[in-house]
Design an enzyme around this catalytic site. Structure first.
Site, PDB file in Angstrom:
ATOM      1  N   HIS A 124       1.300  37.156  -5.871  1.00 56.76           N
ATOM      2  CA  HIS A 124       2.680  36.669  -5.897  1.00 56.76           C
ATOM      3  C   HIS A 124       2.716  35.135  -5.795  1.00 56.76           C
ATOM      4  O   HIS A 124       3.305  34.463  -6.633  1.00 56.76           O
ATOM      5  CB  HIS A 124       3.454  37.315  -4.733  1.00 56.76           C
ATOM      6  CG  HIS A 124       4.869  36.857  -4.592  1.00 56.76           C
ATOM      7  ND1 HIS A 124       5.946  37.652  -4.915  1.00 56.76           N
ATOM      8  CD2 HIS A 124       5.392  35.694  -4.158  1.00 56.76           C
ATOM      9  CE1 HIS A 124       7.060  36.992  -4.694  1.00 56.76           C
ATOM     10  NE2 HIS A 124       6.756  35.790  -4.221  1.00 56.76           N
ATOM     11  N   GLU A 125       2.058  34.613  -4.774  1.00 57.54           N
ATOM     12  CA  GLU A 125       2.082  33.160  -4.570  1.00 57.54           C
ATOM     13  C   GLU A 125       1.337  32.439  -5.694  1.00 57.54           C
ATOM     14  O   GLU A 125       1.690  31.320  -6.068  1.00 57.54           O
ATOM     15  CB  GLU A 125       1.502  32.789  -3.199  1.00 57.54           C
ATOM     16  CG  GLU A 125       2.224  33.396  -1.999  1.00 57.54           C
ATOM     17  CD  GLU A 125       3.730  33.164  -1.984  1.00 57.54           C
ATOM     18  OE1 GLU A 125       4.205  32.208  -2.624  1.00 57.54           O
ATOM     19  OE2 GLU A 125       4.446  33.959  -1.333  1.00 57.54           O
ATOM     20  N   HIS A 139       3.816  31.768  -8.357  1.00 57.53           N
ATOM     21  CA  HIS A 139       4.606  30.548  -8.104  1.00 57.53           C
ATOM     22  C   HIS A 139       3.783  29.315  -8.454  1.00 57.53           C
ATOM     23  O   HIS A 139       4.262  28.380  -9.081  1.00 57.53           O
ATOM     24  CB  HIS A 139       4.988  30.457  -6.624  1.00 57.53           C
ATOM     25  CG  HIS A 139       6.132  31.334  -6.223  1.00 57.53           C
ATOM     26  ND1 HIS A 139       7.315  31.393  -6.928  1.00 57.53           N
ATOM     27  CD2 HIS A 139       6.287  32.163  -5.161  1.00 57.53           C
ATOM     28  CE1 HIS A 139       8.142  32.244  -6.317  1.00 57.53           C
ATOM     29  NE2 HIS A 139       7.544  32.726  -5.249  1.00 57.53           N
TER      30      HIS A 139
HETATM   31 ZN    ZN Z   1       8.179  34.299  -3.891  1.00 58.00          ZN
END
Ligand code: ZN
Length: 699
Positions: free
Chosen positions: A495-496, A499
């Site tokens: 997830h990170e 980003h």
């Molecule tokens: Zn997030």
């Protein structure tokens, strides 16, 4: 799970303080001369605490001079001399601020927090000087009013519209009397929002149950019991066991304790917070906050607060949010009713002699989960060694976009645990730098997040490369074992990483980025979809001792269990989304009874009594700290990433053409053009809700 972005242009007007600039010690301050590091990365080996404040003050001084130069320009306002000049102002302040606020979370200290407190009013006043600068706004407006005549491309138009809108939304068009009232409202509102949070914190800390009879610990694991004993010790209750309103404490107890009355008492510790008619009660605070919001946004020309908050977002209107939520609500409520019936059957089968209540849900869900799936988290960890997971993320980025990650030991870091990689395109072009900080430390906040130590833009026609960060608090290695991650941690790191890729791929001429809240989780949640795909698992999920790839039947079990209890999870979440939207859609909260309002809304929705909203009004902190009329954003983004990932399902898991489209339209452009336009360019149409329904087992 959050994405951090320091915007120093538009910070809410909070405090007015005189901006005094002591003679900053310029000499020897590494921020004020060229860094002389590889790629101009932050010179962490030379930065000291004492350098931040003078550098930020110098940054504010320079930006003010830049703003003065814009307003003093005798030439008529143009896109270049006003909008671009404004966007390019404050670079030193932005650069130092990015580093300071990144370290305030990842390598903090009391003296550093003191500097932050000292900076807050200075920055607030600095931002007021910009946001409420009539001359500056007049020039911005002059350009905006002629926008149809200017030959602007999409990114330029988006920049202009958002800068203009930022001023208007901060009150630039109000008359002096209205501005004075706005400042009063803002001041009272900011203090009350703090009070709301303080009350929740105080209530969380003072709500707990004490157990002094060992029999009452039946069903709990040694780890949970040890934790409860340690908690008791910190409260001077040595020899007893304390369970609190913290999720890490009450959820395991409710999952495993067969003592029904204790479950009820502990659950009440959680859901009665701020609702006990004591001096920490939040009902009146909430009501006053809403009344202030209503006045503030009416002053700014909006019918309700929700209309104000939704305007810059992808969802656009409160009606769009509500109809989106409703499409999820109906099937998930049906499913939750089925789940409740299944639990009731279990209770009746045990001759329980009672009706399932909200405090029973976790216990019977756990029983059912065990019976149906028999899945143990610790059986998975050996396949998820941190280094393997990290290599898996890099391999995925290489397969999709041809990226290369090269470890760099010569780039200064703020902590010896931080690992740095340069990220290059397939043709060798430098894309950016990635700082990875995986483990918990005393000087680091909890959770996981991604941000930048420097954003990207174009300077003199050349791309300034970004420095992205990936932060987590993952399981640490021990003497004999490497870092072995839980499935949740694997999902979080992907997830990170998503980003971080978003930061790294961003290709924008301008420094400002206006990605709306309900679209920022698309790039991150998107990457989670690859984690459990068999083709992907083959590449990284290998046993840390034997090298054997994770067995297919374990993965199959995992996939099947992922749909379990989804009715409950979705319903309790959606109930809070509806609550948030309802509060912010009121035209007047003045005569509203908080409890009756919430109860009536839930009754109208048909919520079953066995489920409470995940956040009830008196402790719903999100809606006073950045997620106002925005709690739905998480699931809105999930609709996007589920639909976006289908594009790979329709072609192939590592399809280069689809990846290139996703990069070009989403990763590189988010925050620089209208998000729905970008999405349609990627997918050829608007997002569909069906893939999300399917993922949650609601189709
Ligand atoms: Zn997030």
């Amino acid at each position: 799970m959050d994405k951090r972005n320091i915007s120093l242009h538009f910070v809410q007007v909070l405090l007015l303080a005189a901006l005094c600039l002591p003679l900053a010690a310029v000499e020897g301050n590494p921020f004020l001369s060229p860094y002389k590091t590889p790629f101009d990365t932050p010179p962490f080996d030379r930065i000291q605490l004492a350098h931040y404040l003078p550098a930020m003050q110098e940054g504010m001084k320079r930006q003010q001079a830049e703003i003065d130069a814009i307003t003093a320009n005798p030439k008529p306002p143009t896109f270049e001399n006003t909008i671009v000049a404004f966007d390019m102002s404050g670079q030193l302040l932005g650069d130092v601020g990015s580093i300071f606020y990144a370290l305030l979370e990842a390598a903090t200290s009391q003296p550093m927090q003191d500097v932050a407190n000292e900076l807050a009013p200075l920055l607030s006043a600095h931002n007021d000087n910009i946001n409420l600068n009539d001359k500056l706004f007049a020039r911005v407006k002059a350009v905006y009013d002629r926008r149809a005549l200017l030959k602007l491309d999409a990114a330029q138009r988006y920049l202009l519209e958002n800068i203009y809108r930022g001023f208007v939304r901060s009150g630039a068009q109000l008359d002096e009397k209205q501005k004075a009232r706005l400042r009063e409202i803002n001041k009272e509102h900011s203090l009350l929002a703090l009070k709301f949070g303080d009350n929740v914190l105080a209530e969380t800390n003072s709500s707990f149950i004490v157990i002094d009879n060992k029999d009452d610990l039946a069903g709990l694991s040694d780890g949970i019991i040890a934790e409860a004993a340690a908690t008791a010790k910190t409260r001077n209750l040595e020899g007893k066991w304390v369970f609190t309103a913290q999720k890490t404490s009450w959820i395991p107890f409710l999952q495993y304790s067969p003592k029904r009355s204790l479950r009820e008492a502990l659950f009440a510790c959680f859901f009665m917070r701020g609702d006990r008619d004591n001096d920490k009660d939040n009902k009146a605070v909430l009501q006053r906050l809403l009344v202030l919001r209503e006045e503030r946004y009416r002053l700014l020309g909006y019918k309700t607060p929700a209309d104000y908050y939704l305007e810059p977002r992808m969802a656009k209107t409160p009606e769009n949010v509500r109809s989106f939520l409703m499409r999820l609500w109906t099937p998930s409520l049906e499913r939750a009713k089925g789940e409740a019936a299944e639990m009731q059957k279990l209770i009746d089968g045990e001759n329980g002699g009672f009706k399932l209540a909200s405090w029973d849900w976790w216990y019977y869900a756990e029983k059912l989960r065990k019976a149906k799936y028999d899945l143990d988290d610790s059986a998975l960890r050996p396949y998820f060694k941190l280094e393997n997971v990290q290599q898996g993320m890099f391999t995925l980025a290489e397969k999709l976009w041809g990226l290369k990650f090269v470890a760099r030991k010569d780039i200064p870091v703020y902590d010896p645990e931080v690992r740095v990689a340069e990220v290059r395109e397939g043709d060798g072009t430098l894309l950016g730098i990635l700082y990875m900080d995986f483990f918990p430390r005393d000087n680091k906040r909890g959770g996981a997040w991604s941000g930048t130590l420097r954003g990207t833009f174009y300077k003199d026609g050349k791309r300034v490369v970004p420095f992205a960060t990936l932060n987590g608090n993952f399981t640490k290695p021990t003497a004999g074992t490497p870092s072995l991650l839980s499935l949740d941690e694997v999902l979080t790191s992907f997830h990170e990483f998503g980003h971080a890729l978003n930061w790294l791929f961003t290709d924008s001429r301008y420094r400002s980025n206006f990605a709306p809240q309900d679209s920022v989780e698309l790039p991150s949640q998107m990457m989670e979809h690859w984690v459990l795909e068999p083709e992907m698992l083959k590449l990284y999920a290998k046993h840390y001792q034997t090298g054997e790839v994770i067995p297919a039947e374990l993965v199959e079990k995992l996939k099947r269990s992922s749909l379990f209890n989804q009715g409950f999870v979705t319903v309790e979440f959606l109930a809070s989304c509806f609550l948030d939207m309802a509060w912010h859609s009121l035209e007047s909260a003045l005569d509203v009874n908080v409890t009756r309002f919430e109860n009536k809304l839930m009754a109208d929705l048909g919520l079953i009594p066995e489920i409470l909203p995940r956040w009830k009004s008196p402790y719903f902190t999100h809606i006073h700290s950045g997620y106002e009329a925005g709690y739905y954003s998480y699931i809105w983004s999930e609709q996007l990433d589920c639909d976006a990932f289908e594009a790979f399902k329709e072609t192939s898991l590592f399809d280069r053409k689809t990846a290139a489209l996703f990069r070009k339209n989403i990763l590189a452009k988010s925050g620089t053009e209208d998000p729905m336009t970008l999405y349609k360019r990627f997918r050829g149409r608007e997002p569909r809700i069906e893939p999300l329904l399917k993922k949650r087992g609601l189709l």
